[in-house]
Design a protein around this motif. Structure first.
Motif, PDB file in Angstrom:
ATOM      1  N   ASP A   8      46.168  52.716  37.747  1.00 30.86           N
ATOM      2  CA  ASP A   8      44.957  52.409  38.429  1.00 30.86           C
ATOM      3  C   ASP A   8      43.758  53.390  38.107  1.00 30.86           C
ATOM      4  O   ASP A   8      44.359  54.580  37.888  1.00 30.86           O
ATOM      5  N   GLU A  54      46.001  47.640  38.313  1.00 26.91           N
ATOM      6  CA  GLU A  54      44.490  47.293  38.525  1.00 26.91           C
ATOM      7  C   GLU A  54      44.293  46.234  37.411  1.00 26.91           C
ATOM      8  O   GLU A  54      44.799  46.284  36.370  1.00 26.91           O
ATOM      9  N   THR A  55      42.988  45.600  37.460  1.00 21.76           N
ATOM     10  CA  THR A  55      42.336  44.984  36.379  1.00 21.76           C
ATOM     11  C   THR A  55      41.158  45.478  35.896  1.00 21.76           C
ATOM     12  O   THR A  55      40.867  45.189  34.616  1.00 21.76           O
ATOM     13  N   ASP A  56      40.482  46.121  36.684  1.00 23.67           N
ATOM     14  CA  ASP A  56      39.178  46.764  36.148  1.00 23.67           C
ATOM     15  C   ASP A  56      39.314  48.133  35.637  1.00 23.67           C
ATOM     16  O   ASP A  56      38.893  49.002  36.527  1.00 23.67           O
ATOM     17  N   ILE A  80      49.514  42.162  39.498  1.00 25.74           N
ATOM     18  CA  ILE A  80      48.166  42.899  39.536  1.00 25.74           C
ATOM     19  C   ILE A  80      47.963  43.273  41.203  1.00 25.74           C
ATOM     20  O   ILE A  80      48.261  42.453  42.142  1.00 25.74           O
ATOM     21  N   SER A  82      44.647  44.236  43.088  1.00 20.32           N
ATOM     22  CA  SER A  82      43.234  44.339  42.782  1.00 20.32           C
ATOM     23  C   SER A  82      42.478  44.126  44.277  1.00 20.32           C
ATOM     24  O   SER A  82      42.844  43.382  45.132  1.00 20.32           O
ATOM     25  N   GLN A  84      39.775  42.487  43.858  1.00 19.29           N
ATOM     26  CA  GLN A  84      38.961  41.371  43.548  1.00 19.29           C
ATOM     27  C   GLN A  84      39.671  40.022  44.490  1.00 19.29           C
ATOM     28  O   GLN A  84      40.917  40.008  44.468  1.00 19.29           O
ATOM     29  N   TYR A 101      50.497  38.769  42.570  1.00 23.10           N
ATOM     30  CA  TYR A 101      48.865  39.091  42.465  1.00 23.10           C
ATOM     31  C   TYR A 101      48.871  39.543  44.045  1.00 23.10           C
ATOM     32  O   TYR A 101      49.205  39.043  44.836  1.00 23.10           O
ATOM     33  N   LYS A 104      44.365  44.625  47.558  1.00 23.02           N
ATOM     34  CA  LYS A 104      44.314  46.034  47.910  1.00 23.02           C
ATOM     35  C   LYS A 104      44.449  45.953  49.536  1.00 23.02           C
ATOM     36  O   LYS A 104      44.831  47.356  49.870  1.00 23.02           O
TER      37      LYS A 104
END
Length: 209
Positions: A8, A54-56, A80, A82, A84, A101, A104
């Motif tokens: 992250d 995280e993905t970002d 994941i 996230s 999002q 998935y 958060k």
């Protein structure tokens, strides 16, 4: 004991997860990294069972990392984690190779449940999304739109929305610039826009619907 890697780009998130699992009898945090490149470097040198990520990331976004892991480290499972919307990104994350998935906003019990389920060979999605998939219902227009995108289109769109240029996208996704332009044109058709500014703005609005 499950060897868990946390990834992250927010130090407080990484530290919080480390503290939460420090007393766990079945989860051992083997590392904590802050971008996609660091994930790939870490798994080359250390035993990892599951990555909570995280993905970002500023370098090498999460969907791209998933593709590398799926090809080079198929035994490592990825969840994941996230902020999002799940209905927007979860399906493409699973297609790209994720085994779960998590939003958060979930509590530590849910995170633990997801890790255990994925470790046992399952795929973790929230009950709401699982029911929507089972019954074919739609949570919103944004989710319906994103389900129509390929994994690669989702990767390109995500990178465009954070300001990446064609050259940067081609390098990160290991495709040529002409291919990036082709994906961009497809996305513009699907979002019914004619320029990059409107594409990015429309994508962000779609996520919020």
């Amino acid at each position: 004991m499950i060897n868990l890697l946390i990834a992250d780009n927010h130090p407080i998130t990484r530290k919080g997860l480390e503290v939460l699992f420090s007393a766990s009898p079945n989860i051992n945090i083997v590392g904590s990294v802050d971008d996609g490149d660091a994930i790939l470097e870490f798994v080359k040198k250390n035993p990892v069972d599951i990555i909570l990520t995280e993905t970002d990331f500023p370098r090498l976004n999460g969907l791209t990392v998933l593709r590398y892991l799926k090809n080079d480290y198929p035994d490592i499972k990825t969840i994941i984690f996230s902020a999002q919307p799940e209905e927007v990104y979860a399906i493409n994350a699973i297609k790209a190779g994720a085994a779960g998935y998590l939003n958060k906003s979930v509590n530590v019990i849910t995170i633990n449940e997801a890790i255990m389920k994925v470790h046992d060979g399952g795929i973790y999605l929230s009950n709401d999304l699982t029911q929507q998939l089972a019954f074919g219902s739609r949570v919103n227009k944004g989710g319906a739109f994103y389900k129509k995108l390929s994994t690669r289109e989702s990767e390109v769109l995500k990178l465009l929305t954070i300001g990446k240029k064609n050259k940067e996208i081609s390098k990160e996704l290991d495709i040529n610039e002409k291919t990036v332009s082709t994906y961009k044109a497809r996305l513009m058709r699907k979002l019914k826009v004619t320029n990059l500014v409107d594409l990015v703005n429309q994508a962000k609005l779609t996520q919020e619907l």
